[in-house]
Design an enzyme around this catalytic site. Structure first.
Site, PDB file in Angstrom:
ATOM      1  N   GLY A 280      23.171 -16.319 -31.427  1.00 60.37           N
ATOM      2  CA  GLY A 280      23.599 -15.108 -32.134  1.00 60.37           C
ATOM      3  C   GLY A 280      22.574 -14.000 -32.056  1.00 60.37           C
TER       4      GLY A 280
ATOM      5  NE  ARG B 297      14.983  -9.370 -29.651  1.00 53.75           N
ATOM      6  CZ  ARG B 297      14.034  -9.063 -28.780  1.00 53.75           C
ATOM      7  NH1 ARG B 297      13.088  -8.235 -29.133  1.00 53.75           N
ATOM      8  NH2 ARG B 297      14.053  -9.564 -27.581  1.00 53.75           N
TER       9      ARG B 297
ATOM     10  N   GLY C 128      12.960 -10.406 -35.868  1.00 54.63           N
ATOM     11  CA  GLY C 128      14.051  -9.432 -35.761  1.00 54.63           C
ATOM     12  C   GLY C 128      13.643  -8.117 -35.137  1.00 54.63           C
TER      13      GLY C 128
ATOM     14  NE  ARG D 242      22.234  -4.712 -25.117  1.00 56.30           N
ATOM     15  CZ  ARG D 242      21.737  -5.918 -24.904  1.00 56.30           C
ATOM     16  NH1 ARG D 242      20.672  -6.074 -24.146  1.00 56.30           N
ATOM     17  NH2 ARG D 242      22.288  -6.990 -25.444  1.00 56.30           N
TER      18      ARG D 242
ATOM     19  CG  ASP E 288      21.831 -16.820 -24.502  1.00 60.27           C
ATOM     20  OD1 ASP E 288      21.571 -17.774 -23.747  1.00 60.27           O
ATOM     21  OD2 ASP E 288      20.957 -16.081 -24.979  1.00 60.27           O
ATOM     22  CG  ASN E 289      20.417 -13.633 -21.787  1.00 64.99           C
ATOM     23  OD1 ASN E 289      20.756 -13.178 -22.872  1.00 64.99           O
ATOM     24  ND2 ASN E 289      19.212 -14.113 -21.577  1.00 64.99           N
TER      25      ASN E 289
ATOM     26  CG  ASP F 271      19.909  -9.717 -23.377  1.00 71.61           C
ATOM     27  OD1 ASP F 271      19.934  -8.575 -23.875  1.00 71.61           O
ATOM     28  OD2 ASP F 271      20.216 -10.732 -24.014  1.00 71.61           O
TER      29      ASP F 271
HETATM   30  P1  AMP Z   1      17.027 -12.870 -25.467  1.00 71.28           P
HETATM   31  O1  AMP Z   1      15.918 -13.583 -24.784  1.00 71.28           O
HETATM   32  O2  AMP Z   1      16.718 -11.452 -25.858  1.00 71.28           O
HETATM   33  O3  AMP Z   1      18.326 -12.991 -24.763  1.00 71.28           O
HETATM   34  O4  AMP Z   1      17.186 -13.637 -26.855  1.00 71.28           O
HETATM   35  C1  AMP Z   1      17.568 -14.985 -26.993  1.00 71.28           C
HETATM   36  C2  AMP Z   1      17.913 -15.275 -28.434  1.00 71.28           C
HETATM   37  O5  AMP Z   1      16.752 -15.149 -29.264  1.00 71.28           O
HETATM   38  C3  AMP Z   1      18.928 -14.325 -29.036  1.00 71.28           C
HETATM   39  O6  AMP Z   1      19.695 -15.048 -29.961  1.00 71.28           O
HETATM   40  C4  AMP Z   1      18.056 -13.301 -29.717  1.00 71.28           C
HETATM   41  O7  AMP Z   1      18.727 -12.592 -30.731  1.00 71.28           O
HETATM   42  C5  AMP Z   1      16.932 -14.152 -30.253  1.00 71.28           C
HETATM   43  N1  AMP Z   1      15.680 -13.397 -30.440  1.00 71.28           N
HETATM   44  C6  AMP Z   1      14.848 -12.943 -29.456  1.00 71.28           C
HETATM   45  N2  AMP Z   1      13.784 -12.305 -29.995  1.00 71.28           N
HETATM   46  C7  AMP Z   1      13.936 -12.347 -31.346  1.00 71.28           C
HETATM   47  C8  AMP Z   1      13.170 -11.874 -32.457  1.00 71.28           C
HETATM   48  N3  AMP Z   1      12.035 -11.185 -32.285  1.00 71.28           N
HETATM   49  N4  AMP Z   1      13.653 -12.104 -33.693  1.00 71.28           N
HETATM   50  C9  AMP Z   1      14.796 -12.791 -33.893  1.00 71.28           C
HETATM   51  N5  AMP Z   1      15.556 -13.269 -32.897  1.00 71.28           N
HETATM   52  C10 AMP Z   1      15.145 -13.060 -31.630  1.00 71.28           C
HETATM   53 MG    MG Z   2      20.063 -12.459 -24.755  1.00 71.14          MG
END
Ligand code: AMP
Ligand code: MG
Length: 483
Positions: free
Chosen positions: A87, A90, A123, A173, A249-250, A259
């Protein structure tokens, strides 16, 4: 006055796949970059976006009328391991608007504070990664790759703690949608087939409307997503792009790149290139991306089985498997078209594969600069192979390959190559240089880089520093997930 005509179908129709949520208050919001052209394309007033009300929306602090901010729920396979609940940890979906072309687009914030999906995270987002996503995403768009876009980067005035204290920022974005393979996995993991069907129909309405209401539409959806993703990865490969974190998820349902975290462009050609510090096994190496997209699409297929054959999902297996088994062929076709164009061959056939692979073998042999070596083919086609020899002179078999290639290309080859081989890509050392200066408060480097990248296929005077490979002291490049 910030006035936006939102029309929030996801909030209306996809209950159970999100939590209504608010961002945290940014202590001292300041506009860092605003994409005025994109704002206008969306029918938004760029000046209003810079007003206090605009900055409040773009940081998630306070929303204008009509917005329906929410954190999306999704699951996902991360480096092969399944998490039933990821989910938006952030991020917030602010709402949807219909753009000037009549296309529905999501406005979405990254770095707007904790949500119920944050797990251990804070977040937040730091300025560097926000600018990286802005630069690389806009470059990809200019290169002709389907991608999310960057609308704005706003500094929050907050401090974000990673290895060191860093300035905080939020990226606004824009995407065709934020539906992911992981959105479907979230509902399958809960056995919620009714919502799964609603999500599939929603995705069809939004991205593949020709399938709407048709029998066999769920298998059609799988095929359509597979086609777009195979074509997308072929484009990445043709540009030397390594996404770095191809988790489910990406992986979008729309076929857009999403992402930009530990992503990078190859300088010296190496099929096994990996940049991400956390990708120890090289799962998402450059050369693995076509395999990994098939793997991700197989995960999507699993979620669609109960929709394709509700009485007995196993009966859907042969058809679904046929789609997934067909991914390598779909990829091979688009890859041949993309790389054929890079060699100046407008309609390449199977027999041109040897020419394509032969050139890549030369590049790999001497780790020649991927982007410049392809660009050097244009003058070589009309007899001036000095640039090409500067890159590939040491490669055995160059003369044989050149003879075969010259025998194959026709008169229009220069135009075909010019449109397929960029001069300017967001090279790693350029992006890092821009981020370092931005960290010191100087945004001029980022602005100039964005300008060079905005017309990547046209050589422009004064932009030479943006065309060349990294200086030799730049060293091996590593990207970090600590975004
Ligand atoms: P991402 O690598 O940006 O695709 O993130 C993978 C997952 O980790 C997603 O569910 C993001 O919302 C969560 N996430 C990444 N960085 C943070 C953060 N600093 N705080 C909370 N959730 C995060
Ligand atoms: Mg992601």
């Amino acid at each position: 006055m910030l006035q936006i005509r939102f029309d929030n179908t996801y909030a209306r129709d996809m209950e159970g796949l999100y939590v209504p949520w608010q961002g945290i208050k940014a202590p001292a919001p300041e506009m860092i970059l605003l994409n005025r052209a994109l704002a206008e394309e969306l029918g938004l007033d760029p000046d209003a976006l810079q007003s206090p009300q605009g900055l409040a929306m773009l940081t998630g602090s306070d929303m204008p009328e009509g917005a329906h901010p929410l954190a999306m729920a999704y699951a996902g396979h991360q480096f092969g391991g399944f998490s039933p609940q990821l989910g938006d940890g952030r991020a917030l979906l602010v709402g949807e608007v219909i753009d000037r072309h009549g296309t529905r687009r999501d406005i979405h914030l990254k770095g707007s504070g904790r949500t119920p999906f944050s797990r251990g995270g804070d977040g937040k987002a730091a300025l560097g990664p926000v600018l990286r996503e802005y630069i690389v995403g806009e470059a990809m768009h200019a290169l002709g790759v389907p991608t999310t876009r960057a609308l704005a980067a706003v500094a929050t005035g907050d401090t974000v703690y990673r290895e060191t204290p860093l300035p905080g920022a939020v990226l606004a974005r824009v995407a065709a949608s934020h539906l992911r393979v992981g959105s479907f996995q979230f509902l399958l993991a809960r056995g919620d087939h009714a919502r799964l069907r609603r999500l599939a129909d929603y995705a069809i309405d939004r991205h593949y409307p020709d399938l709407a209401g048709r029998d066999g539409r769920y298998l059609g959806l799988l095929q359509a997503v597979a086609d777009r993703q195979a074509a997308l990865v072929a484009q990445w490969m043709a540009l030397g792009f390594v996404h770095g974190v191809m988790n489910t998820d990406n992986c979008t349902i729309s076929g857009e790149t999403i992402d930009y975290g530990p992503c990078a462009f190859i300088d010296g050609y190496d099929p096994q290139a990996v940049f991400s510090s956390v990708d120890h096994g090289g799962r998402y190496a450059y050369g693995n991306q076509p395999l990994l997209i098939q793997w991700n699409l197989a995960r999507l297929a699993e979620t669609l089985l109960p929709l394709i054959a509700p009485d007995n999902p196993e009966e859907a297996l042969p058809d679904a498997r046929a789609v997934i088994d067909g991914v390598p062929l779909r990829y091979a076709e688009t890859r041949r078209a993309r790389f054929g164009a890079k060699l100046g061959i407008a309609a390449p056939g199977q027999r041109d594969e040897a020419l394509i692979d032969g050139y890549l073998a030369l590049l790999a042999e001497v780790r020649a600069d991927f982007t410049q070596s392809f660009r050097a083919l244009t003058p070589a086609a009309s007899g001036d192979d000095s640039a090409l020899r500067a890159h590939l002179g040491a490669a055995k078999g160059l003369d044989d390959w050149l003879a075969q290639w010259r025998g194959r290309i026709g008169t229009g080859s220069a135009m075909v190559m010019g449109a397929a081989n960029p001069v300017y890509i967001p090279r790693n050392h350029l992006v890092e240089g821009a981020l370092a200066d931005a960290h010191d408060g100087n945004l001029e480097t980022t602005r100039r880089l964005l300008d060079a990248l905005s017309r990547p296929y046209t050589e422009r005077e004064g932009r030479e520093p943006y065309a060349g490979p990294a200086p030799s002291d730049f060293g091996p490049y590593v990207t970090f997930c600590g975004t």
